[in-house]
Design an enzyme around this catalytic site. Structure first.
Site, short mmCIF file in Angstrom:
data_model
loop_
_atom_site.label_atom_id
_atom_site.label_comp_id
_atom_site.label_asym_id
_atom_site.label_seq_id
_atom_site.Cartn_x
_atom_site.Cartn_y
_atom_site.Cartn_z
N GLY A 382 -6.74 -1.16 -1.31
CA GLY A 382 -5.93 -1.74 -2.37
C GLY A 382 -5.69 -3.21 -2.08
O GLY A 382 -6.14 -3.75 -1.07
N PRO A 383 -4.97 -3.89 -2.96
CA PRO A 383 -4.73 -5.34 -2.78
C PRO A 383 -3.85 -5.61 -1.56
O PRO A 383 -3.20 -4.71 -1.03
CB PRO A 383 -4.03 -5.74 -4.08
N GLY A 385 -0.76 -6.74 0.82
CA GLY A 385 0.70 -6.74 0.73
C GLY A 385 1.32 -5.53 0.11
O GLY A 385 2.51 -5.56 -0.22
N VAL A 386 0.55 -4.43 -0.05
CA VAL A 386 1.13 -3.23 -0.68
C VAL A 386 1.59 -2.21 0.36
O VAL A 386 2.07 -1.14 0.00
CB VAL A 386 0.13 -2.58 -1.66
N GLY A 387 1.42 -2.53 1.67
CA GLY A 387 1.96 -1.64 2.70
C GLY A 387 0.97 -0.72 3.34
O GLY A 387 1.36 0.35 3.82
N LYS A 388 -0.31 -1.09 3.38
CA LYS A 388 -1.31 -0.19 3.97
C LYS A 388 -1.11 -0.05 5.48
O LYS A 388 -1.11 1.06 6.01
CB LYS A 388 -2.72 -0.74 3.67
N THR A 389 -0.95 -1.18 6.18
CA THR A 389 -0.80 -1.12 7.63
C THR A 389 0.52 -0.48 8.03
O THR A 389 0.56 0.37 8.93
CB THR A 389 -0.90 -2.54 8.22
N SER A 705 -15.97 -5.87 -17.13
CA SER A 705 -14.82 -5.39 -17.91
C SER A 705 -14.43 -6.34 -19.04
O SER A 705 -13.59 -6.00 -19.85
CB SER A 705 -13.62 -5.17 -16.99
N LYS A 748 -4.12 -4.18 -14.63
CA LYS A 748 -4.35 -4.85 -15.91
C LYS A 748 -3.23 -4.55 -16.90
O LYS A 748 -2.76 -5.44 -17.63
CB LYS A 748 -5.70 -4.41 -16.47
#
Length: 831
Positions: A382-383, A385-389, A705, A748
């Site tokens: 995902g993009p 800063g979304v909390g993956k780590t 798209s 989007k």
């Protein structure tokens, strides 16, 4: 001062050692001794009467003494120090018995020191010291020499010569001329003193020989030391004969080690096991190891015991043994498989991400029920800063495992994963094995961060090396090049993170369970800021809850006007900037605390960085609003089309990628094929050039798209029907007019709502993606689904044309003027 001593070895025959005759020896032993002598202190040696000894003088006091004595009668007293470590000896540091010496020669050295050659004359004893500065002087008494019984002395002298000659013949370090010199010494006293001076014994033993008065007893002591020296040499010869063989240069090291082993066996030290090797064996006995690993370790420990500690191979083997003993081969932490507790921890650490949390709890539930499930290989993508780590850290805390993180960004060397072989200098295991050592257990949560940023060059492909690590069917026997032993990684919970799935090689992507983490909605960002970011920045900037707070309106204004991202990383930094501004006021006493409102943000953050993306009110045909996905979230995209008189060329601008250019060509082909249905004259394609432009030309754009938006813009310019300004769209088009699904729907849709769009047109096959978007995020937004372009035309174009296309293009063709023959176009109407 340091004082060095030169030894007589390998001398030139023309400058041989002077051998005094018995008469000369008798004269020296009865020579007069001054009542007061300056004393020269020696360390590490003892001067005997008759013996010539070269000495390097370096102490300031000794230099002064030598200078004064050399200018006088050249007689000095030479006394040995009790301890060689004493730099400036006092009277108590010297032995009482010494030797009167005559300075035969004085040589000045380049470094300022001096070398002297002295010869012993007669022994003396110190009665009292009479001077300490600038050098020592003492009142001395001469010691009478005892010649002893002639027959007894001659018998011992014969034995001494025989033993000394045997030692010279056995010792590889003594020249054969030494035996000839010993044989020719006539004076018994000088022979005893000469042998005593060259014995390899301690200074204390030499001093004892000097102080022994009866000559017979002195001879007995010399015989005793010679016997010991002969025994040592005979044992050494026996050892050499035991390992004697014809060796070449390559076998020399082997010979030396065998000699060392034989010496250690003779000394009773067993198999050469040093204390260090014994400690390693003790550690190995206490550690739980697989059978194959224990066999390899025992072999290396045996090799280590035979190695010379000064050998380079010793350090390599020792490092290898340490790595084997440090790794947690059979050590596991106990999992805390309480599903409710895990769910609570995940909720505490992260807001939202319900689907991700559900997948994680499902894995934990299966592990609790089955007990021996192979650890899954998860990939959060995902993009930024979304909390993956941080989600990986929460998983480790939830199940009670150790957490290890390895960043793969920019890694280009395969050896970073698999390690270097031990033949290389400075070789180490790969970062996988290093991570296991750091964890201390064989079942940690191991995070492979930024797996999509792996590179490859002449050093290999690290992503290929990861194939074995991330395959549950293979990683139970992972083989590191350094260890060359199978390590079980099947109990490790691997979690990979990535921003772009397309950049992960397909074979590697196939081995992982893919879990998408989408961007946050504005409501989610507001909740995250309130629950997590604001308290954290308050604490980090030294403030209290009473001193710093922000209203919900201020946080929302920060999200809209100062950040544009899918995650919350920039949002936290911006809140931190506001907190530091408040901290400055509190520190200077200008304020006791602030609750920042929306209209106060300009004071702390200056003007907003982003303006609200309200949909442009399209007053002319040819402008359509599309939806785009970017690495930092969704955004709206305007597609502009215009026509000008020409030859039917298509011009594309805006730094478009190949896929996006093909979408424009596909849309144009569709418009040409359906021109009659759409009411477009064929002259529009023959005599008019079409220019399609996507603003923000400095930013590269690509992807399929934007096909629907491009087709809408083309139909709008050719039919002169405006695109409704409250509608945004996304989707891929085909030549047959089908609308195909695209990705990034959540980002989007959120971008459309943020920009003030009221209606979104999406492909029918993307309906399932909208179902995953929270209902609150869709409030005030109408979503329509289409499967063909005809449906799109009905939903996005106004019913009435601005001007009849046939008249528009025919008039321009007929009178040769631009843009409808130069006629003033009618005012735009709102439909």
């Amino acid at each position: 001062m340091t004082q060095d001593f030169l030894h007589l070895a390998d001398e030139d025959p023309e400058q041989s050692i002077p051998l005094p005759t018995p008469d000369e020896e008798q004269a020296m032993s009865t020579s007069d001794v001054p009542s007061v002598l300056p004393l020269l202190a020696l360390r590490n040696t003892v001067l005997f009467p008759g013996v010539v000894l070269p000495i390097t003088v370096g102490r300031d006091t000794s230099l002064r003494l030598v200078k004064d004595a050399f200018g006088g009668d050249r007689l000095i007293g030479v006394v040995a120090q009790r301890s060689a470590e004493v730099e400036n000896p006092a009277p108590s540091d010297l032995y009482d018995c010494g030797t009167v010496a005559s300075i035969l020669k004085l040589i000045k050295m380049p470094d300022g020191s001096k070398s002297i050659v002295i010869q012993g004359k007669r022994r003396f004893r110190i009665r009292e010291f009479v001077q300490t500065e600038p050098y020592l002087k003492a009142r001395v008494d001469a010691v009478a020499e005892d010649s002893g019984d002639h027959a007894e002395i001659q018998a011992r002298i014969r034995s001494i010569k025989e033993l000394a000659i045997q030692i010279v013949n056995l010792s590889p370090n003594l020249p054969s001329e030494a035996a000839y010199a010993i044989q020719n010494i006539e004076s018994p006293t000088f022979l005893i003193h000469f042998i005593a001076s060259n014995l390899q014994i301690a200074v204390e033993d030499k001093q004892a020989l000097l102080e022994t008065l009866p000559l017979v007893e002195r001879a007995e002591l010399v015989l005793k030391h010679l016997h010991k020296e002969l025994q040592v040499l005979q044992i050494s010869e026996e050892i050499r004969s035991r390992v004697k063989t014809d060796v070449d240069q390559q076998q020399r090291e082997y010979l030396l080690r065998q000699q060392m082993k034989a010496i250690q066996e003779e000394l009773g030290e067993g198999e050469g096991a040093t204390r260090e090797v014994a400690d390693l064996k003790e550690r190995a006995a206490r550690k739980a190891l697989p059978e194959a690993v224990r066999k390899a370790l025992d072999k290396e420990l045996e090799k280590l015991g035979r190695s010379n500690p000064a050998s380079p191979d010793y350090a390599v083997t020792r490092n290898y043994v340490d790595w084997i003993l440090d790794l947690p081969w059979l050590e596991y932490s106990t999992d805390k498989l309480d599903i409710k507790r895990a769910a609570k921890i995940l909720d505490e650490d992260h807001f939202g991400l319900e689907q991700v949390k559900q997948r994680i709890l499902e894995y934990l539930a299966v592990l609790k029920l089955k007990g021996d499930m192979k650890a899954p290989i998860l990939c959060f993508y995902g993009p930024p800063g979304v909390g993956k780590t941080s989600l990986g850290k929460s998983i480790a805390r939830a199940i009670g495992r150790e957490f290890v993180r390895m960043s793969l960004g920019g890694v280009r060397d395969e050896a970073e994963i698999r390690g270097h072989r031990r033949t290389y200098v400075g070789a180490l295991p790969g970062r996988i094995v290093q991570g296991m050592k750091k964890a201390g257990t064989s079942n940690p949560v191991f995070m492979l961060d930024e797996v999509d940023k792996l590179g490859s060059d002449f050093r290999g492909d690290p992503s290929s090396a990861l194939l074995e690590v991330l395959d549950p069917e293979q990683n139970s026997a992972f083989n590191d090049h350094y260890l060359e032993l199978d390590y079980d990684l099947s109990k490790v919970l691997f979690i990979a993170t990535a921003n772009y799935l397309e950049q992960i090689p397909p074979p590697l992507r196939d081995r992982m369970e893919l879990i998408e983490i989408t961007g946050y909605t504005q409501e989610e960002k507001l909740s995250i800021a309130r629950q997590y970011l604001l308290p954290r920045q308050t604490e980090r900037n030294g403030l209290t809850k009473k001193q710093f707070d922000m209203t919900d309106e201020a946080i929302a204004a920060t999200i809209d006007g100062y950040t544009r991202e899918s995650g919350v990383r920039q949002l936290e930094r911006t809140i931190g900037s506001v907190a530091r501004g408040v901290a400055r006021k509190v520190a200077t006493g200008d304020s006791k605390g602030e609750k920042v409102k929306a209209d106060q943000l300009v004071e702390y953050l200056k003007a907003p960085r982003f303006s609200s993306d309200l949909a442009e009110r399209t007053e002319v045909p040819g402008v359509a609003t599309g939806l785009a996905w970017t690495p930092v979230g969704g955004d709206i995209l305007f597609i502009e089309a215009s026509v000008s008189r020409g030859s039917g060329r298509l011009v594309l601008t805006g730094q478009l990628g190949d896929v996006m250019k093909e979408s424009a060509q596909t849309a144009l082909s569709y418009v040409k094929a359906n021109a009659d249905v759409l009411g477009i004259p064929q002259s529009a394609f023959r005599n008019w050039d079409l220019h399609v432009h996507v603003p923000a030309g400095a930013i590269p754009k690509d992807g399929p798209s934007a096909g629907v938006a491009m087709l809408s813009a083309l139909v709008s310019i050719f039919t002169q029907r405006r695109v409704r300004h409250t509608v945004a769209m996304t989707g891929e088009v085909t030549l047959r007019g089908l609308v195909l699904p695209v990705g990034g729907i959540k980002e989007k849709v959120l971008a459309a709502r943020r920009a003030g769009i009221r209606k979104v047109i999406l492909p029918e096959r993307n309906r399932k993606d909208v179902a995953e978007i929270p209902t609150d995020a869709l409030r005030g937004l109408q979503v329509s689904y289409v499967s063909r372009m005809e449906q799109v035309m009905d939903k996005v174009l106004t019913k009435r044309a601005r001007i009849d296309p046939a008249e528009y293009f025919r008039s321009a063709e007929g009178d040769g003027t631009e843009s409808g023959g130069g006629r003033r176009l009618p005012e735009p109407s709102v439909n």
